[in-house]
Motif scaffolding. Sequence first.
Motif, PDB file in Angstrom:
ATOM      1  N   ALA A   2      -1.155  13.644   4.546  1.00  0.00           N
ATOM      2  CA  ALA A   2      -0.553  14.434   5.617  1.00  0.00           C
ATOM      3  C   ALA A   2       0.319  13.559   6.517  1.00  0.00           C
ATOM      4  CB  ALA A   2      -1.641  15.113   6.450  1.00  0.00           C
ATOM      5  N   ALA A   3      -0.036  12.278   6.665  1.00  0.00           N
ATOM      6  CA  ALA A   3       0.785  11.378   7.480  1.00  0.00           C
ATOM      7  C   ALA A   3       2.174  11.232   6.877  1.00  0.00           C
ATOM      8  CB  ALA A   3       0.115  10.016   7.608  1.00  0.00           C
ATOM      9  N   GLY A   4       2.235  11.150   5.548  1.00  0.00           N
ATOM     10  CA  GLY A   4       3.534  11.090   4.888  1.00  0.00           C
ATOM     11  C   GLY A   4       4.331  12.360   5.098  1.00  0.00           C
TER      12      GLY A   4
ATOM     13  N   GLY B  34       3.981  12.886  18.028  1.00  0.00           N
ATOM     14  CA  GLY B  34       4.223  14.129  17.299  1.00  0.00           C
ATOM     15  C   GLY B  34       2.981  14.647  16.610  1.00  0.00           C
ATOM     16  N   PHE B  35       2.110  13.743  16.225  1.00  0.00           N
ATOM     17  CA  PHE B  35       0.823  14.115  15.646  1.00  0.00           C
ATOM     18  C   PHE B  35      -0.190  13.019  15.944  1.00  0.00           C
ATOM     19  CE2 PHE B  35       2.937  11.628  12.384  1.00  0.00           C
ATOM     20  CZ  PHE B  35       1.940  10.851  11.812  1.00  0.00           C
ATOM     21  N   GLY B  36      -1.458  13.429  16.020  1.00  0.00           N
ATOM     22  CA  GLY B  36      -2.532  12.487  16.261  1.00  0.00           C
ATOM     23  C   GLY B  36      -3.597  12.603  15.192  1.00  0.00           C
ATOM     24  N   TRP B  37      -4.519  11.653  15.171  1.00  0.00           N
ATOM     25  CA  TRP B  37      -5.547  11.642  14.133  1.00  0.00           C
ATOM     26  C   TRP B  37      -6.811  10.967  14.639  1.00  0.00           C
ATOM     27  CZ3 TRP B  37      -1.184   8.687  14.325  1.00  0.00           C
ATOM     28  CH2 TRP B  37      -1.367   7.306  14.447  1.00  0.00           C
ATOM     29  N   ALA B  38      -7.898  11.285  13.973  1.00  0.00           N
ATOM     30  CA  ALA B  38      -9.193  10.646  14.235  1.00  0.00           C
ATOM     31  C   ALA B  38     -10.057  10.862  13.008  1.00  0.00           C
ATOM     32  CB  ALA B  38      -9.866  11.257  15.470  1.00  0.00           C
TER      33      ALA B  38
ATOM     34  N   LYS C 157       4.368   7.614   0.886  1.00  0.00           N
ATOM     35  CA  LYS C 157       3.302   8.542   0.494  1.00  0.00           C
ATOM     36  C   LYS C 157       2.339   8.845   1.634  1.00  0.00           C
ATOM     37  CE  LYS C 157       0.886  10.757  -2.781  1.00  0.00           C
ATOM     38  NZ  LYS C 157      -0.348  11.127  -2.076  1.00  0.00           N
ATOM     39  N   GLY C 158       2.279   7.937   2.626  1.00  0.00           N
ATOM     40  CA  GLY C 158       1.317   8.128   3.702  1.00  0.00           C
ATOM     41  C   GLY C 158      -0.030   7.518   3.385  1.00  0.00           C
ATOM     42  N   SER C 159      -0.087   6.732   2.327  1.00  0.00           N
ATOM     43  CA  SER C 159      -1.322   6.067   1.926  1.00  0.00           C
ATOM     44  C   SER C 159      -1.188   4.572   2.202  1.00  0.00           C
ATOM     45  CB  SER C 159      -1.585   6.317   0.442  1.00  0.00           C
ATOM     46  OG  SER C 159      -0.414   6.096  -0.326  1.00  0.00           O
ATOM     47  N   ILE C 160      -2.238   3.823   1.903  1.00  0.00           N
ATOM     48  CA  ILE C 160      -2.171   2.378   2.019  1.00  0.00           C
ATOM     49  C   ILE C 160      -2.290   1.771   0.626  1.00  0.00           C
ATOM     50  CG2 ILE C 160      -3.050   2.315   4.376  1.00  0.00           C
ATOM     51  CD1 ILE C 160      -5.803   1.600   3.280  1.00  0.00           C
ATOM     52  N   ALA C 161      -1.837   0.544   0.504  1.00  0.00           N
ATOM     53  CA  ALA C 161      -1.880  -0.120  -0.793  1.00  0.00           C
ATOM     54  C   ALA C 161      -3.322  -0.381  -1.209  1.00  0.00           C
ATOM     55  CB  ALA C 161      -1.101  -1.427  -0.742  1.00  0.00           C
ATOM     56  N   ALA C 162      -3.575  -0.291  -2.507  1.00  0.00           N
ATOM     57  CA  ALA C 162      -4.888  -0.655  -3.020  1.00  0.00           C
ATOM     58  C   ALA C 162      -5.054  -2.174  -3.042  1.00  0.00           C
ATOM     59  CB  ALA C 162      -5.082  -0.086  -4.423  1.00  0.00           C
ATOM     60  N   ARG C 163      -3.946  -2.885  -3.114  1.00  0.00           N
ATOM     61  CA  ARG C 163      -3.978  -4.349  -3.105  1.00  0.00           C
ATOM     62  C   ARG C 163      -4.379  -4.869  -1.721  1.00  0.00           C
ATOM     63  NH1 ARG C 163      -0.722  -7.104  -7.253  1.00  0.00           N
ATOM     64  NH2 ARG C 163      -0.743  -8.842  -5.785  1.00  0.00           N
ATOM     65  N   LEU C 164      -4.894  -6.084  -1.709  1.00  0.00           N
ATOM     66  CA  LEU C 164      -5.324  -6.697  -0.464  1.00  0.00           C
ATOM     67  C   LEU C 164      -4.212  -7.450   0.254  1.00  0.00           C
ATOM     68  CD1 LEU C 164      -8.743  -8.107  -1.727  1.00  0.00           C
ATOM     69  CD2 LEU C 164      -8.433  -6.228  -0.114  1.00  0.00           C
ATOM     70  N   ASP C 165      -3.077  -7.665  -0.420  1.00  0.00           N
ATOM     71  CA  ASP C 165      -2.012  -8.504   0.138  1.00  0.00           C
ATOM     72  C   ASP C 165      -0.776  -7.706   0.519  1.00  0.00           C
ATOM     73  OD1 ASP C 165      -1.243  -7.801  -2.394  1.00  0.00           O
ATOM     74  OD2 ASP C 165      -0.718  -9.826  -3.055  1.00  0.00           O
TER      75      ASP C 165
ATOM     76  N   LYS D 102       5.752  -3.003   6.675  1.00  0.00           N
ATOM     77  CA  LYS D 102       6.487  -1.891   6.072  1.00  0.00           C
ATOM     78  C   LYS D 102       5.846  -0.534   6.385  1.00  0.00           C
ATOM     79  CE  LYS D 102       8.074  -4.669   2.109  1.00  0.00           C
ATOM     80  NZ  LYS D 102       9.511  -4.581   2.390  1.00  0.00           N
ATOM     81  N   TYR D 103       4.674  -0.547   7.014  1.00  0.00           N
ATOM     82  CA  TYR D 103       3.899   0.675   7.197  1.00  0.00           C
ATOM     83  C   TYR D 103       3.968   1.168   8.637  1.00  0.00           C
ATOM     84  CZ  TYR D 103       2.013  -0.309   2.573  1.00  0.00           C
ATOM     85  OH  TYR D 103       1.878  -0.531   1.232  1.00  0.00           O
ATOM     86  N   ASN D 104       3.741   2.479   8.799  1.00  0.00           N
ATOM     87  CA  ASN D 104       3.809   3.054  10.140  1.00  0.00           C
ATOM     88  C   ASN D 104       2.487   2.862  10.891  1.00  0.00           C
ATOM     89  OD1 ASN D 104       1.988   5.094   9.343  1.00  0.00           O
ATOM     90  ND2 ASN D 104       3.613   6.539   8.879  1.00  0.00           N
ATOM     91  N   THR D 105       2.471   3.358  12.108  1.00  0.00           N
ATOM     92  CA  THR D 105       1.320   3.161  12.976  1.00  0.00           C
ATOM     93  C   THR D 105       0.045   3.725  12.364  1.00  0.00           C
ATOM     94  OG1 THR D 105       2.772   3.319  14.893  1.00  0.00           O
ATOM     95  CG2 THR D 105       0.415   3.583  15.299  1.00  0.00           C
ATOM     96  N   TYR D 106       0.147   4.922  11.765  1.00  0.00           N
ATOM     97  CA  TYR D 106      -1.056   5.503  11.159  1.00  0.00           C
ATOM     98  C   TYR D 106      -1.588   4.616  10.032  1.00  0.00           C
ATOM     99  CZ  TYR D 106      -4.304   7.717   8.239  1.00  0.00           C
ATOM    100  OH  TYR D 106      -5.441   7.892   7.494  1.00  0.00           O
ATOM    101  N   SER D 107      -0.703   4.210   9.123  1.00  0.00           N
ATOM    102  CA  SER D 107      -1.138   3.449   7.955  1.00  0.00           C
ATOM    103  C   SER D 107      -1.735   2.108   8.348  1.00  0.00           C
ATOM    104  CB  SER D 107       0.036   3.246   6.993  1.00  0.00           C
ATOM    105  OG  SER D 107       0.475   4.485   6.474  1.00  0.00           O
ATOM    106  N   LYS D 108      -1.202   1.490   9.390  1.00  0.00           N
ATOM    107  CA  LYS D 108      -1.788   0.232   9.868  1.00  0.00           C
ATOM    108  C   LYS D 108      -3.211   0.464  10.370  1.00  0.00           C
ATOM    109  CE  LYS D 108       2.612  -1.943  11.096  1.00  0.00           C
ATOM    110  NZ  LYS D 108       3.524  -2.365  12.189  1.00  0.00           N
ATOM    111  N   SER D 109      -3.424   1.586  11.058  1.00  0.00           N
ATOM    112  CA  SER D 109      -4.774   1.884  11.548  1.00  0.00           C
ATOM    113  C   SER D 109      -5.718   2.166  10.380  1.00  0.00           C
ATOM    114  CB  SER D 109      -4.748   3.068  12.517  1.00  0.00           C
ATOM    115  OG  SER D 109      -4.583   4.305  11.845  1.00  0.00           O
ATOM    116  N   ALA D 110      -5.206   2.842   9.346  1.00  0.00           N
ATOM    117  CA  ALA D 110      -6.033   3.134   8.173  1.00  0.00           C
ATOM    118  C   ALA D 110      -6.405   1.845   7.442  1.00  0.00           C
ATOM    119  CB  ALA D 110      -5.288   4.084   7.227  1.00  0.00           C
TER     120      ALA D 110
END
Length: 410
Positions: free
Chosen positions: A264-266, A279-283, A331-339, A344-352
């Motif tokens: 949904a973030a994407g 514009g949108f919030g999450w928890a 996509k609004g997701s985070i990478a499966a990789r650890l590195d 490159k990611y938005n505020t939501y993805s960094k929090s995730a």
Amino acid sequence: MYRAVLLAAGLSAFSSATAAKLEIFSWWSGDEAPALRALLRLYQQKYPDVSVNNATVSGGAGTNAKAVLKTRMLGGTPPDSFQAHAGQELIGTWVVANRMEDLSSLFKSEGWTKAFPADVVKLISSKGGIWSVPVNVHRSNVFWYNPAKLKAWGVTVPKTWPEFLTTCTALKAKGVAAPLVVGENWTQQQLWENVMVGTLGADGWNNLWSGKLKFTDPKVVGAFTTFGKVMDCTNKDASGLSWQQASDRVIDGTSAFNLMGDWAAGYFTTTKKLAPGTGFGWAAAPGTTKVFVMLADSFGLPKGAKDRAEAINWLKLLGSKQGQDTFNPLKGSIAARLDSDLSKYNTYSKSAATDWKNSRIVGSMAHGAVAPESFTSAFGAIIDQFVAGKDSKGAAAASQQLADKAGIGK
């Protein structure tokens, strides 16, 4: 001259017949399509001589795509590589049927056993093999809301499901007919699993799928009852809404909350052009503050793939740092990789990504991580029947029968 023309024509036909091809099968369409197109562009830059067929079958959570895939796999005409939720959705369906290639050697040569978290590698492994390449990690226990509307209504995000029910009553008194918006059946299953996790806790949830906790246990029956009360706070036209349409009702202020995965973030940022945080919030969903309910989209290599070499190159791209950092910000997701490169990611993805490292990780049932497809495909009917009649004991008993039939806990 005539002979030269024939020779040229023959060479042209030969070239056309032997041109490298690749068929990618997924359900990423509509608002999720830009992320897939970015990956395909990257692939074509690396392999310009390969003709790529983007065989997408639209439908939320892959419901329609899985039906088409089943026909093709059983008919002996598999796509070169196809999308599946990492975990039991793939393993419990196609790996046990001996229809997939083991990718262990690819993981070794690409260094992926260290690039991916151990929990993710474990999720995609079975019987000594590794069966798919995860391109992302999604979180499915996210409560989305419109910050300005919550402020206007004078409510805050509830931290537990009982607190949500109190908030629901308050919102209805303010004229909000459906405080929590849901969509078609799979989104209701996703809500159900989050009520379960938020009520039973991470250990209780895991115990359901290991067989240590029965669906007929009073704790689970009680969680079904809570789910029924939560559904009383939702919209009556749920079955006719896609997840995007349900999400729109939060943005336009018709409903206060929507429980949806972080794709949904994407949608909010890429399609709706909304800024995270304003514009949108999450928890985290009520009761799941320190829990990360995960799923991962992944691709495997079917046995008998016509374009095997091209498919392996596709899998290498999916598992690469460049591929994952190209795909996931869109996509609004985070990478499966650890590195991954979080810049490159938005505020939501960094929090995730931060929560991913600091939360208890459990798998999603609705998205194929902890339960085989034989369970998830039939569980939707139990949810439909429960929503109509709110019979907690009956739904719990039916769920246990389904779990026994699917071999869960054995």
